[in-house]
Scaffold this motif. Sequence first.
Motif, PDB file in Angstrom:
ATOM      1  N   THR A 136       0.830  -1.198   0.000  1.00  0.00           N
ATOM      2  CA  THR A 136       0.000   0.000   0.000  1.00  0.00           C
ATOM      3  C   THR A 136       0.868   1.252   0.000  1.00  0.00           C
ATOM      4  O   THR A 136       0.599   2.219  -0.728  1.00  0.00           O
ATOM      5  N   LEU A 137       1.904   1.243   0.834  1.00  0.00           N
ATOM      6  CA  LEU A 137       2.838   2.361   0.854  1.00  0.00           C
ATOM      7  C   LEU A 137       3.455   2.568  -0.523  1.00  0.00           C
ATOM      8  O   LEU A 137       3.541   3.705  -1.020  1.00  0.00           O
ATOM      9  N   ALA A 138       3.873   1.481  -1.155  1.00  0.00           N
ATOM     10  CA  ALA A 138       4.501   1.571  -2.471  1.00  0.00           C
ATOM     11  C   ALA A 138       3.548   2.174  -3.500  1.00  0.00           C
ATOM     12  O   ALA A 138       3.959   2.980  -4.347  1.00  0.00           O
ATOM     13  N   ALA A 139       2.279   1.801  -3.424  1.00  0.00           N
ATOM     14  CA  ALA A 139       1.296   2.326  -4.379  1.00  0.00           C
ATOM     15  C   ALA A 139       1.176   3.841  -4.275  1.00  0.00           C
ATOM     16  O   ALA A 139       1.094   4.543  -5.292  1.00  0.00           O
ATOM     17  N   THR A 140       1.175   4.368  -3.056  1.00  0.00           N
ATOM     18  CA  THR A 140       1.075   5.831  -2.909  1.00  0.00           C
ATOM     19  C   THR A 140       2.375   6.509  -3.308  1.00  0.00           C
ATOM     20  O   THR A 140       2.356   7.617  -3.847  1.00  0.00           O
ATOM     21  N   LEU A 141       3.514   5.863  -3.065  1.00  0.00           N
ATOM     22  CA  LEU A 141       4.780   6.460  -3.478  1.00  0.00           C
ATOM     23  C   LEU A 141       4.862   6.557  -5.002  1.00  0.00           C
ATOM     24  O   LEU A 141       5.444   7.509  -5.541  1.00  0.00           O
ATOM     25  N   LYS A 142       4.299   5.585  -5.696  1.00  0.00           N
ATOM     26  CA  LYS A 142       4.270   5.649  -7.160  1.00  0.00           C
ATOM     27  C   LYS A 142       3.271   6.697  -7.642  1.00  0.00           C
ATOM     28  O   LYS A 142       3.520   7.398  -8.625  1.00  0.00           O
ATOM     29  N   LYS A 143       2.165   6.811  -6.955  1.00  0.00           N
ATOM     30  CA  LYS A 143       1.133   7.789  -7.339  1.00  0.00           C
ATOM     31  C   LYS A 143       1.603   9.214  -7.093  1.00  0.00           C
ATOM     32  O   LYS A 143       1.369  10.107  -7.907  1.00  0.00           O
ATOM     33  N   TYR A 144       2.253   9.416  -5.954  1.00  0.00           N
ATOM     34  CA  TYR A 144       2.769  10.738  -5.595  1.00  0.00           C
ATOM     35  C   TYR A 144       4.296  10.695  -5.693  1.00  0.00           C
ATOM     36  O   TYR A 144       4.984  10.453  -4.710  1.00  0.00           O
ATOM     37  N   GLY A 145       4.805  10.934  -6.893  1.00  0.00           N
ATOM     38  CA  GLY A 145       6.236  10.815  -7.122  1.00  0.00           C
ATOM     39  C   GLY A 145       7.015  12.032  -6.638  1.00  0.00           C
ATOM     40  O   GLY A 145       6.496  12.917  -5.952  1.00  0.00           O
ATOM     41  N   ASP A 146       8.289  12.059  -7.020  1.00  0.00           N
ATOM     42  CA  ASP A 146       9.181  13.181  -6.710  1.00  0.00           C
ATOM     43  C   ASP A 146       9.326  13.428  -5.210  1.00  0.00           C
ATOM     44  O   ASP A 146       9.317  14.571  -4.751  1.00  0.00           O
ATOM     45  N   THR A 147       9.448  12.349  -4.450  1.00  0.00           N
ATOM     46  CA  THR A 147       9.737  12.462  -3.026  1.00  0.00           C
ATOM     47  C   THR A 147      10.926  11.585  -2.671  1.00  0.00           C
ATOM     48  O   THR A 147      11.215  10.593  -3.341  1.00  0.00           O
ATOM     49  N   ASN A 148      11.614  11.971  -1.613  1.00  0.00           N
ATOM     50  CA  ASN A 148      12.662  11.141  -1.025  1.00  0.00           C
ATOM     51  C   ASN A 148      12.050  10.297   0.087  1.00  0.00           C
ATOM     52  O   ASN A 148      11.080  10.719   0.737  1.00  0.00           O
TER      53      ASN A 148
END
Length: 234
Positions: A136-148
């Motif tokens: 689930t975390l990975a899905a949001t990281l892909k959806k909301y990119g450009d973060t460290n």
Amino acid sequence: MKTSRSILSLLLVLLLLGSHFAEAQTTTTKKPMSKTAKGGLLGAGGGALVGGVLGRVIGGKNSTAGGAIIGAAVGGGAGALIGRRMDKQAAELKREMAGATVERVGEGIKITFDSGILFAKNSSTLTSTAQDNIATLAATLKKYGDTNVLVEGHTDNTGTDAINNPLSQRRAQAVANYTQSQGVDASRFQVTGYGSKQPIADNSTEAGRSANRRVEVAIYANEKLKKAAEKGTI
């Protein structure tokens, strides 16, 4: 408590003084300072330093994840845009991810996983529940990119550093690896194990030791997202 508040007040004053100094430079010099130079004056130097210290004051002396988020903050209108974006991502994580504490901190997100949910005792192998949460975390990281993404492993103080330090590193790396296996770019990650060095609770009680056995994840804007926010294009 009074000492912490005094330190926080002093640091906030330093931030304001730095900001006013930068503004003064743009009005008193013949050639106005560029936004990049102006941001570098406080953001890259004083902002990162003071922000990191502020993070520890606000989040507690051992809050390196919170400090990293606040140290990376840009503030102003750009910071507000980043904050609204993080609000949306945090809301999705809170709604869809069980077994973790999701907090909005500054212009980022801090997630705390209880290691008892992620791993069996003395193990760094993720449980099936952990895999669901991290997917689930990975899905949001892909959806909301450009973060460290900063991933930190922590243990209680039972056992020796020779055991706890590598165990905390392996656990943090296991979370990062599984997130990356779901399609998140590995270049976004920084992974660190702190062993028992950063307790958030009393190690003399079982409840405290349980709280100290954890993995923390900090999510904050990278340079690309900061520049887009400054242009108002996010």
